[in-house]
Enzyme design. Structure first.
Site, PDB file in Angstrom:
ATOM      1  N   ALA A 104      40.467  -2.099  17.580  1.00 36.96           N
ATOM      2  CA  ALA A 104      39.996  -2.270  18.959  1.00 36.96           C
ATOM      3  C   ALA A 104      39.532  -3.697  19.216  1.00 36.96           C
ATOM      4  O   ALA A 104      39.053  -4.404  18.328  1.00 36.96           O
ATOM      5  CB  ALA A 104      38.856  -1.294  19.246  1.00 36.96           C
ATOM      6  N   LEU A 145      33.040  -0.981  16.842  1.00 35.00           N
ATOM      7  CA  LEU A 145      34.399  -0.901  17.357  1.00 35.00           C
ATOM      8  C   LEU A 145      35.329  -0.948  16.159  1.00 35.00           C
ATOM      9  O   LEU A 145      35.135  -1.765  15.250  1.00 35.00           O
ATOM     10  CB  LEU A 145      34.701  -2.084  18.283  1.00 35.00           C
ATOM     11  CG  LEU A 145      34.348  -1.973  19.766  1.00 35.00           C
ATOM     12  CD1 LEU A 145      34.692  -3.290  20.466  1.00 35.00           C
ATOM     13  CD2 LEU A 145      35.080  -0.823  20.421  1.00 35.00           C
ATOM     14  N   ASP A 146      36.351  -0.103  16.141  1.00 38.06           N
ATOM     15  CA  ASP A 146      37.318  -0.126  15.048  1.00 38.06           C
ATOM     16  C   ASP A 146      37.988  -1.493  14.959  1.00 38.06           C
ATOM     17  O   ASP A 146      38.125  -2.182  15.978  1.00 38.06           O
ATOM     18  CB  ASP A 146      38.391   0.934  15.270  1.00 38.06           C
ATOM     19  CG  ASP A 146      37.852   2.354  15.162  1.00 38.06           C
ATOM     20  OD1 ASP A 146      36.781   2.522  14.553  1.00 38.06           O
ATOM     21  OD2 ASP A 146      38.504   3.276  15.696  1.00 38.06           O
ATOM     22  N   PRO A 147      38.461  -1.893  13.763  1.00 33.75           N
ATOM     23  CA  PRO A 147      39.222  -3.140  13.664  1.00 33.75           C
ATOM     24  C   PRO A 147      40.414  -3.181  14.618  1.00 33.75           C
ATOM     25  O   PRO A 147      40.760  -4.253  15.136  1.00 33.75           O
ATOM     26  CB  PRO A 147      39.686  -3.144  12.199  1.00 33.75           C
ATOM     27  CG  PRO A 147      38.601  -2.388  11.484  1.00 33.75           C
ATOM     28  CD  PRO A 147      38.192  -1.296  12.436  1.00 33.75           C
TER      29      PRO A 147
END
Length: 333
Positions: free
Chosen positions: A53, A49-51
């Site tokens: 998100a 998950l992206d930072p």
């Protein structure tokens, strides 16, 4: 002056920790923190998950890492906020603004676009992603200011809900809820929706609310986990076979279980099945995964005898600790 560094004694830990990943953390940083809190020997996450998100991040420990690919392949559900009229270099709030446009969007426009992006669609992966080109991650090229050609690929949006809010304000937004196949980039979906509306857009917030059979309601926060005792943390683990929840179940007697664990095919009157969870008949312990073809049970990912023994004792200790666990944790029965 800092004191001496405390050495952490690692131990076998088996199960799945459903973390509600906090904003600003990378998936790997979150994994390493939880691994340290559990003193686990072996750990892995099930896709990044992206930072930017937040939300459901299943973390696999011990034997569970053998089945983590199932979550990589699983459908995902996301909630996001699209900021209309502003495009960024990364298609989300972390990038630089590269273009602004006036916004003249109606509910009818949004309904049209919602239909357009439901079902099988084509996406070009973003430059700011971990996909590799010639052995190098795309984000590495992007950071160097280089854009490389990427082939489009098909993904499926099983369900899409777009809700236009604040249409008359200076910064209109669309709230997005999407259930999608693996490999779907929600940043790209948001950017493509913005283009289809003629005004451009970027993601200002992103939350994963489900992956496979797991939901955000089953997750524990990192802050809560840090405040727990070690026993309470262990009681938050879901069993390894929760990763195999949609598998057909086959149970073997002791003799066949031993042969199966040796990698030998077993014959029976089982119907063909692509995904099978195999258990030992005496205590119901998980042996591994398999598939059935023409009456043959063909081994897939197998647990080792030490892992099986560790999981038996581990299950008992976690069950005993469960009475002290916080209400937000899953307790093994």
């Amino acid at each position: 002056m800092n004191g001496p560094r405390v050495r952490v004694t690692r131990r076998p830990v088996h199960g799945v920790l459903l973390l509600d990943k906090p904003l600003g953390w990378s998936s790997n940083d979150a994994l390493q923190k939880v691994k340290w809190l559990l003193r686990a020997e072996k750990a892995g996450h099930t896709g990044t998950l992206d930072p930017l998100a937040t939300g459901v991040l299943p973390l696999c420990f011990g034997a569970a890492t053998k089945f983590s690919q199932l979550q990589l392949d699983a459908d995902k559900t996301y909630q996001a906020v699209l900021c209309l009229g502003v495009k960024t270099s990364t298609a989300d709030a972390e990038g630089d603004v590269i273009e602004t446009r006036p916004v003249a969007v109606s509910a009818a426009d949004v309904a049209r676009v919602q239909e357009q992006f439901t079902g099988l669609i084509s996406q070009v992966p973003p430059m700011h992603s971990a996909l590799k080109k010639d052995g190098k991650a795309l984000y590495a090229y992007a950071r160097a200011g280089i854009e490389v050609e990427r082939a489009s690929r098909a993904v499926r949006i099983h369900a899409l809900q777009l809700t236009l809010e604040s249409a008359q304000t200076a910064q209109p937004v669309i709230k997005l809820v999407a259930k999608c196949s693996k490999g779907t980039y929600i940043r790209t979906l948001g950017e493509d929706i913005g283009e289809a509306l003629g005004c451009g857009a970027h993601l200002s917030a992103l939350r994963r609310t489900g992956t496979g059979g797991y939901t955000v309601a089953q997750c524990v926060s990192l802050e809560a986990l840090q405040g727990m005792s070690e026993e309470q943390r262990l009681a938050c683990l879901w069993p390894v076979d929760s990763l195999l929840g949609d598998h057909t179940v086959v149970t073997l007697d002791a003799e066949n279980a031993g042969r199966f664990l040796s990698g030998l095919r077993r014959r029976g009157d089982w119907p063909d099945a692509g995904q099978v969870a195999v258990y030992a008949g005496v205590d119901g312990g998980l042996l591994g995964s398999a598939h059935v073809k023409a009456g043959e049970l063909i081994p897939g990912r197998l647990l080792s005898p030490p892992e099986i023994e560790q999981m038996k004792s581990f299950k008992t200790s976690v069950k005993d600790a469960g009475t002290k666990a916080s209400a937000g944790c899953a307790v093994l029965n």
